[in-house]
Design an enzyme around this catalytic site. Structure first.
Site, PDB file in Angstrom:
ATOM      1  N   HIS A  82     -21.638  14.341  46.628  1.00 19.30           N
ATOM      2  CA  HIS A  82     -20.913  14.084  45.383  1.00 19.30           C
ATOM      3  C   HIS A  82     -20.800  15.372  44.596  1.00 19.30           C
ATOM      4  O   HIS A  82     -21.771  16.101  44.437  1.00 19.30           O
ATOM      5  CB  HIS A  82     -21.634  13.033  44.536  1.00 19.30           C
ATOM      6  CG  HIS A  82     -20.887  12.723  43.275  1.00 19.30           C
ATOM      7  ND1 HIS A  82     -19.818  11.858  43.239  1.00 19.30           N
ATOM      8  CD2 HIS A  82     -21.017  13.198  42.017  1.00 19.30           C
ATOM      9  CE1 HIS A  82     -19.333  11.810  42.016  1.00 19.30           C
ATOM     10  NE2 HIS A  82     -20.037  12.615  41.247  1.00 19.30           N
ATOM     11  N   ASP A 161     -20.958   0.941  34.353  1.00 20.00           N
ATOM     12  CA  ASP A 161     -20.680   2.362  34.080  1.00 20.00           C
ATOM     13  C   ASP A 161     -19.244   2.539  33.600  1.00 20.00           C
ATOM     14  O   ASP A 161     -18.978   3.303  32.682  1.00 20.00           O
ATOM     15  CB  ASP A 161     -20.930   3.199  35.344  1.00 20.00           C
ATOM     16  CG  ASP A 161     -20.387   4.606  35.156  1.00 20.00           C
ATOM     17  OD1 ASP A 161     -20.910   5.328  34.292  1.00 20.00           O
ATOM     18  OD2 ASP A 161     -19.405   4.974  35.834  1.00 20.00           O
ATOM     19  N   ARG A 168     -17.883   5.809  25.855  1.00 22.86           N
ATOM     20  CA  ARG A 168     -18.361   7.196  25.652  1.00 22.86           C
ATOM     21  C   ARG A 168     -17.179   8.136  25.387  1.00 22.86           C
ATOM     22  O   ARG A 168     -17.254   9.037  24.556  1.00 22.86           O
ATOM     23  CB  ARG A 168     -19.131   7.682  26.889  1.00 22.86           C
ATOM     24  CG  ARG A 168     -20.502   7.060  27.038  1.00 22.86           C
ATOM     25  CD  ARG A 168     -21.081   7.327  28.413  1.00 22.86           C
ATOM     26  NE  ARG A 168     -21.200   8.748  28.714  1.00 22.86           N
ATOM     27  CZ  ARG A 168     -21.235   9.266  29.944  1.00 22.86           C
ATOM     28  NH1 ARG A 168     -21.155   8.475  31.004  1.00 22.86           N
ATOM     29  NH2 ARG A 168     -21.349  10.549  30.124  1.00 22.86           N
ATOM     30  N   SER A 183     -24.631   7.860  34.993  1.00 27.81           N
ATOM     31  CA  SER A 183     -23.291   7.402  35.350  1.00 27.81           C
ATOM     32  C   SER A 183     -22.985   7.777  36.812  1.00 27.81           C
ATOM     33  O   SER A 183     -22.562   6.935  37.615  1.00 27.81           O
ATOM     34  CB  SER A 183     -22.293   8.059  34.395  1.00 27.81           C
ATOM     35  OG  SER A 183     -20.985   7.975  34.868  1.00 27.81           O
ATOM     36  N   LYS A 187     -23.225   5.024  40.560  1.00 24.72           N
ATOM     37  CA  LYS A 187     -22.152   4.795  41.538  1.00 24.72           C
ATOM     38  C   LYS A 187     -22.599   5.225  42.938  1.00 24.72           C
ATOM     39  O   LYS A 187     -22.279   4.585  43.926  1.00 24.72           O
ATOM     40  CB  LYS A 187     -20.889   5.549  41.110  1.00 24.72           C
ATOM     41  CG  LYS A 187     -20.207   4.861  39.924  1.00 24.72           C
ATOM     42  CD  LYS A 187     -19.075   5.676  39.341  1.00 24.72           C
ATOM     43  CE  LYS A 187     -19.571   6.860  38.580  1.00 24.72           C
ATOM     44  NZ  LYS A 187     -18.721   7.412  37.565  1.00 24.72           N
TER      45      LYS A 187
HETATM   46  N1  URA Z   1     -18.693  11.884  36.220  1.00 22.80           N
HETATM   47  C1  URA Z   1     -19.085  10.601  36.071  1.00 22.80           C
HETATM   48  O1  URA Z   1     -18.893   9.783  36.972  1.00 22.80           O
HETATM   49  N2  URA Z   1     -19.690  10.243  34.914  1.00 22.80           N
HETATM   50  C2  URA Z   1     -19.931  11.094  33.904  1.00 22.80           C
HETATM   51  O2  URA Z   1     -20.491  10.712  32.898  1.00 22.80           O
HETATM   52  C3  URA Z   1     -19.508  12.426  34.062  1.00 22.80           C
HETATM   53  C4  URA Z   1     -18.903  12.813  35.244  1.00 22.80           C
END
Ligand code: URA
Length: 450
Positions: A82, A161, A168, A183, A187
Site C-alpha cells: 500500500h 472509514d 474529516r 484509516s 482497509k
Molecule cells: N489515505 C487514506 O486511506 N486515509 C487517510 O486518512 C489518508 C490517506
C-alpha cells in the site's frame, strides 16, 4: 455510554477504552451519533492524539464495520502493498508480476482513484478489453494459477472509514497521524492479506511533508498491523517530485511496461534519473514483499533484501515478469499484445510542449501541483461520480537537479478536447522553482521500518 462523556474524556487528554472507541465507530456508522458530535470528537483526537492501543482499537473497529475478504482459499502467504499516496506512482504494475513469477501470490482488490490521478483499477482500464470486474471464484482460481489478479473492489471494505473520512475532509481533521494510520490500516486489514508492505511517501506531494512525520506514520501503521496479526513493514520513500516521467493513467501503465521490458536494468538507470527513482522504489518494495512472503516470521537482513532485489532484477531482464503481466491481462479479457507493444495503449491526440519559465536547474517541485495539472486535463476524479479520461496526462522530461533551457520543452502535456490544457500548462510551470546553480538532490529510498 454517552458520546458526550467520550468527547469530554478525549478533550481532557484522557485515554479511551476499546469499548468506548467501538461505541463511537459503530454508533456513527449506524447513524446514531450525529455529525456534530463526531466532528467534535475528531477535533479532540486531532489535538490530543491517540495511544498505540487507542489507534489499534479504532483501526479494528473500522475494519470490522463491513465486509472482510477471506483469501484463505489462496495458497501461500498473501502479501499486499500500500502506498500512502503520491504522484506518478505506478509501482504496483512493476512489483506485482515480479512477485508472481517468484511465487508470491498477489490478490489485490483496489478502489477507484479519487484525486489527482486515477487508481490502479483506472490505469488498468486503459488496456483494450480488460475487465476489473471478476467473480470471486475466478479471482481465487486465477491467483492460484498465475499468482496474480488485480480487480475492482466489490463489497464495501471498512464503510466506517469512508463515512468518517468524508467528515474529516470537511472538518480539517484529515492530517492527523492516528486518523490517517487507522484509516489506511482498517482497509488493508479488511482486504485480507497475511503480510503488508507499506510505501510511506514523504515530501511535497505526500501527506507527510517531513521525514520525522513519515517515520512516525510508518511506525504507527506497522505497529497496528502487527497488533492485528499481520506481518507489516514500511519503506519511507521520497515524493518531492513525481515518480518516473509519466503522470496519467495509460501513460503510467506505458512507463511501467517499459520498465518490465528492460534488458539491462542497471545500465538503463545509469542514464536516466527519473527511471532510476521509479526502479529503485519498485525493486525495494519487491524485495521487502518477497522477503516477508518467504520468511514471514523474520525481520529481513540487508543481505536477504539484496538477494531478493537481484532476483527481482533477473525476472525483469529475462522477460518473465512481462510475460506474466501478459498472461494476467489475457486471463482478465484484455488484449495481451498491448503488453509487448505499449504504443498501442490509448493516448490523447494533442501532445503539447511545455517550456520552463527560465534557464537554470530544477531546484524544487510541488509534486501535488503537478498532480493537480494532470487533474485539469481530466486524468483524475474530483468526486466519485466524475468520469476519468485515461488517455491524458503529463510527460516530465527532467527531474530535480537537472538543467533546463527556456527555449527547449521540459515537459509534454497529452490533452484531449475536454482538457484545460492552458490551465494545466500554467500550473505545471508554476510547480517548479528554477535556480541558477545546481542544487543537491537526495536518494529516493529514505528509510525503512521492519
Ligand atoms: N489515505 C487514506 O486511506 N486515509 C487517510 O486518512 C489518508 C490517506
Amino acid at each position: 455510554m454517552r458520546m458526550y462523556d467520550i468527547i469530554k474524556k478525549k478533550r481532557d487528554g484522557r485515554f479511551l477504552t476499546e469499548e468506548e472507541i467501538r461505541f463511537v465507530v459503530d454508533g456513527f456508522t449506524r447513524g446514531e451519533i450525529p455529525d456534530y458530535q463526531m466532528s467534535a470528537w475528531l477535533m479532540c483526537v486531532f489535538y490530543q492524539g491517540m495511544t498505540k492501543e487507542e489507534t489499534t482499537a479504532l483501526t479494528l473497529a473500522m475494519a470490522d464495520s463491513g465486509e472482510k475478504l477471506d483469501l484463505s482459499a489462496i495458497e501461500g502467504v498473501k502479501v499486499d502493498k500500500h502506498s500512502t499516496g503520491g504522484v506518478g506512482d505506478k509501482t504496483t504494475f512493476i512489483v506485482a508480476p515480479i512477485l508472481a513469477v517468484l511465487g508470491i501470490p498477489i490478490a489485490k482488490m483496489s478502489g477507484r482513484g479519487l484525486g489527482h490521478t486515477g487508481g490502479t483499477v483506472d490505469k488498468l482500464m486503459s488496456i483494450p478489453g480488460f475487465s476489473v470486474e471478476v467473480p470471486k471464484e475466478q479471482f481465487i482460481r486465477q491467483v492460484n494459477e498465475l499468482k496474480l489478479s488485480l480487480v475492482a473492489q466489490t463489497g464495501e471494505l471498512a464503510p466506517a472509514d469512508k463515512k468518517i473520512y468524508a467528515l474529516r475532509d470537511v472538518t480539517t481533521t484529515v492530517d492527523s497521524l492516528p486518523l490517517i494510520a487507522s484509516s489506511i490500516m482498517s482497509k488493508k486489514i479488511a482486504a485480507g492479506a497475511d503480510a503488508i508492505v507499506l510505501d510511506v511517501k514523504c515530501g511535497s506531494g505526500a501527506f507527510m511533508k517531513s521525514y520525522e512525520n513519515a517515520v512516525e506514520l510508518g511506525r504507527t501503521m506497522t505497529e497496528i498491523g502487527v497488533l492485528a496479526g499481520r506481518r507489516t513493514c514500511a519503506v519511507i520513500t521520497d515524493m518531492n517530485e513525481p515518480l518516473g516521467h509519466m503522470v496519467g493513467n495509460s501513460l503510467e501503465l506505458y512507463e511501467a511496461l517499459k520498465v518490465l521490458s528492460l534488458k539491462d536494468v542497471e545500465a538503463a538507470c545509469a542514464k536516466d534519473r527519473g527511471l532510476k527513482r521509479l526502479v529503485d522504489v519498485s525493486l525495494t518494495l519487491a524485495a521487502y514483499m518477497l522477503a516477508v512472503g518467504e520468511e514471514p516470521n523474520a525481520a529481513p537482513s540487508a543481505d536477504t533484501l539484496d538477494a531478493c532485489r537481484k532476483r527481482a532484477v533477473r525476472v525483469i531482464e529475462s522477460g518473465e515478469a512481462l510475460d506474466r503481466f501478459a498472461d494476467f491481462v489475457k486471463a482478465q479479457g484484455g488484449d495481451p499484445s498491448v503488453i509487448y507493444d505499449p504504443e498501442k495503449l490509448p493516448v490523447a491526440k494533442d501532445k503539447i510542449p511545455v517550456y520552463p519559465s527560465k534557464d537554470g536547474y530544477l531546484a524544487y517541485c510541488s509534486a501535488e501541483e503537478v498532480g493537480m495539472a494532470s487533474l485539469m486535463l481530466g486524468g483524475g476524479r474530483a468526486t466519485k461520480e466524475s468520469t476519468i479520461d485515461v488517455t491524458v496526462g503529463l510527460e516530465l522530461l527532467y527531474t530535480l537537479g537537472e538543467e533546463v533551457k527556456k527555449d527547449e520543452p521540459f515537459a509534454y502535456i497529452y490533452a484531449s478536447e475536454n482538457s484545460d490544457a492552458e490551465g494545466a500548462k500554467a500550473r505545471l510551470i508554476r510547480a517548479y522553482d528554477i535556480s541558477e546553480t545546481p542544487t543537491k538532490v537526495g536518494t529516493v529510498i529514505l528509510g525503512s521500518i521492519v
